[in-house]
Design a protein around this motif. Sequence first.
Motif, PDB file in Angstrom:
ATOM      1  N   PHE A 219     102.614  14.355  76.290  1.00 51.99           N
ATOM      2  CA  PHE A 219     102.100  14.874  75.043  1.00 51.99           C
ATOM      3  C   PHE A 219     100.824  13.413  75.127  1.00 51.99           C
ATOM      4  O   PHE A 219     101.038  12.827  74.378  1.00 51.99           O
ATOM      5  CB  PHE A 219     103.115  13.837  74.164  1.00 51.99           C
ATOM      6  CG  PHE A 219     104.331  14.906  73.707  1.00 51.99           C
ATOM      7  CD1 PHE A 219     103.897  16.368  73.515  1.00 51.99           C
ATOM      8  CD2 PHE A 219     105.343  14.445  73.713  1.00 51.99           C
ATOM      9  CE1 PHE A 219     105.210  17.717  73.706  1.00 51.99           C
ATOM     10  CE2 PHE A 219     105.885  15.124  73.545  1.00 51.99           C
ATOM     11  CZ  PHE A 219     106.345  16.963  73.385  1.00 51.99           C
ATOM     12  N   PHE A 268     107.594  11.529  69.562  1.00 56.00           N
ATOM     13  CA  PHE A 268     106.484  12.739  69.347  1.00 56.00           C
ATOM     14  C   PHE A 268     105.168  11.771  68.447  1.00 56.00           C
ATOM     15  O   PHE A 268     103.783  12.903  69.243  1.00 56.00           O
ATOM     16  CB  PHE A 268     107.106  14.433  69.505  1.00 56.00           C
ATOM     17  CG  PHE A 268     106.546  15.584  69.441  1.00 56.00           C
ATOM     18  CD1 PHE A 268     105.269  15.367  70.017  1.00 56.00           C
ATOM     19  CD2 PHE A 268     105.737  15.486  67.760  1.00 56.00           C
ATOM     20  CE1 PHE A 268     104.005  16.577  69.423  1.00 56.00           C
ATOM     21  CE2 PHE A 268     105.218  16.903  67.203  1.00 56.00           C
ATOM     22  CZ  PHE A 268     104.071  17.651  68.431  1.00 56.00           C
ATOM     23  N   ARG A 379     107.241  19.552  74.754  1.00 59.29           N
ATOM     24  CA  ARG A 379     107.730  18.316  76.387  1.00 59.29           C
ATOM     25  C   ARG A 379     107.377  19.434  77.873  1.00 59.29           C
ATOM     26  O   ARG A 379     106.795  19.336  78.297  1.00 59.29           O
ATOM     27  CB  ARG A 379     108.589  17.710  75.912  1.00 59.29           C
ATOM     28  CG  ARG A 379     107.850  16.806  77.210  1.00 59.29           C
ATOM     29  CD  ARG A 379     109.253  15.723  77.012  1.00 59.29           C
ATOM     30  NE  ARG A 379     109.150  15.108  75.888  1.00 59.29           N
ATOM     31  CZ  ARG A 379     110.394  14.834  74.684  1.00 59.29           C
ATOM     32  NH1 ARG A 379     111.621  16.181  74.795  1.00 59.29           N
ATOM     33  NH2 ARG A 379     109.986  13.879  73.483  1.00 59.29           N
TER      34      ARG A 379
END
Length: 678
Positions: A219, A268, A379
């Motif tokens: 990410f 995230f 991911r």
Amino acid sequence: MTNAVVQELIDRSNRLGADPTTTNYAGGNTSAKGSETDPVTGRPVDLIWVKGSGGDLGTLTEKGLAVLRLDRMRALVDVYPGIEREDEMVAAFDFCLHGKGGAAPSIDTAMHGLVEADHVDHLHPDAGIAIATAADGEALTKEIFGDRVLWVPWRRPGFQLGLDIAAVKAANPQAIGVILGGHGITAWGATSEECERNSLDIIRTAQAYIDSRGAAEPFGPLRPGFEALPEDERRARAAALAPVIRGLASTDRRQVGHFTDSDVVLDFLSREKLAPLASLGTSCPDHFLRTKVAPLVLDLPATAPLDEAVARLKELHAAYREDYRAYYERHTGPDSPPMRGADPAIVLVPGVGMFSFGANKQTARVAGEFYVNAINVMRGAEAVSTYAPIPESEKFRIEYWALEEAKLQRMPKPKPLATRIAFVTGGGSGIGKAIAQRLAAEGACVVVADRDGDAAAAVAAELGSADVAVPVTVDVTDSEAVAAAIDAAALAFGGVDLVVNNAGLSISKPLLETTDADWDVQHDVMAKGSFLVSRAAAKAMLAQGMGGDIVYISSKNGVFAGPNNVAYGAAKADQAHQVRLLAAELGEHGIRVNGVNPDGVVRGSGIFAGGWGAQRAAVYGVPEEELGKFYAQRTLLKREVLPEHVAAAVFALTGGDLTHTTGLHIPVDAGVAAAFLR
């Protein structure tokens, strides 16, 4: 009696459904083929048992299986009208049912029936969907699995997808399953054990590849200022934002909320790729049907002032609604259902967490769980490739699918208090318990608040899971404790809509024997306590902007002057006038304030059991066990007032029929003329 084939299927399904990384709630389906004696002909008949529409693997029982005759189901191939009319095949499944047929067959029935294998699993595992949504998913599938697992390009679930998978299986006898582009996996086996083993083999092999070959930070790097706040600060901010966000998410229709601040979510939200990845939306049909095409993402750092964050959320919400309408208008056709609502189902707040919404708590919670699955998918895909979900046009085709619309139309009519969040003080016993029970039975989510935490927990547990009720321990005389309890309601369900000020006690003494402490404790709990709860709840209601209800459980003693209860009667009169004052002040915000005036509720009452009953019995010169009958005989109706009668009055005030009533006190006293309202 359940046959062995069906029992193996149920056991396998429950094991697979128990792990959210293997398949999500109500996602995927499993099947088994076998034979039974036809009760009409007395001869064996080949059947397929397959998880029915809308069921959940983790909790699947035999009632959740659709049972079809295999010969008739496969004969549909000969009458299949082609992909443009494949939706018609779902209705055709009804003509293949065996006996009563069990559950309604799902769209995926063809996938199971047409594949030449006795046992088939279709699952939505995070690792499998990560490969399925990778930009080079087909090449990755070949690299990871060789010819043991094949690639099937994206196709909307249906009869044609079943034909596609069956053709791959027939052409590749060595294969154990397939990766379905943008969607999930399907595996098969000659036995239930082999099928389950093959499913888990695909999932674990994909995850091992991602773990060993994937990028360390899929990410991207941490984004300064977007890191998770410390837990106490994070949850306090979440509680402050929850009613605001719930109000925005309820613009088209009222929603219940759920809050998630797991490590997966917070990581995230803290990364550079948050915005671009979130804007791509989810891919697996089960995901975006519950999370909508994309989430709303707050684009401010976690430390931004609260009022700035609120203002920005309102701006982003308005933009989200415009974007969603544009999405609908880009893809809608003459046969599309009307737009169902333009509000987000998922709202992401960096440093704080994720807010998810639905028509009830379970739906809101599951939407959040699905978005966690989607984060795991993104991911994995970003770790080994580039995340590339199915096209927006395909998402629209599924979101506004006629079959999906038909499923929504079949849902039962919601209960009167569905989507309402109730907060009941003194909910651990007596009248409060009865009120909590009635509100939950009518569809509300209930926060059972009581000074006795064990009693509150026991009542909440009786009402059901945490999707229905949660307990909070609170002393209503403590303003900080009250504020924390309302915050707990916001974190549990998104806010509060319906408050019942029921907490109370009573000490019956003549004037000259009433001490300062007697006066203070009764006024603290009932007069001050009701004020504190109403103030904290009104703050949340105003933030939501959806109106609300505040109900005071006062007493006929707030009107009727009886002997030896000056402190109690005065406190109840205070509550009665708070109803009028708050009704006048909060009406412009759509918040209705009403009261209920019971007479002595003896049976099941914590107050009467705590000494008040003995005191009042002494005043009236009757045995304590006869006090209820004594009260009944002095009424016009000669009936005893019970906790459920008070609860019924609360529901009458809040259930939707008295929408234009505020500032009212309803007597629930079986008729005490001296307490008539004038």
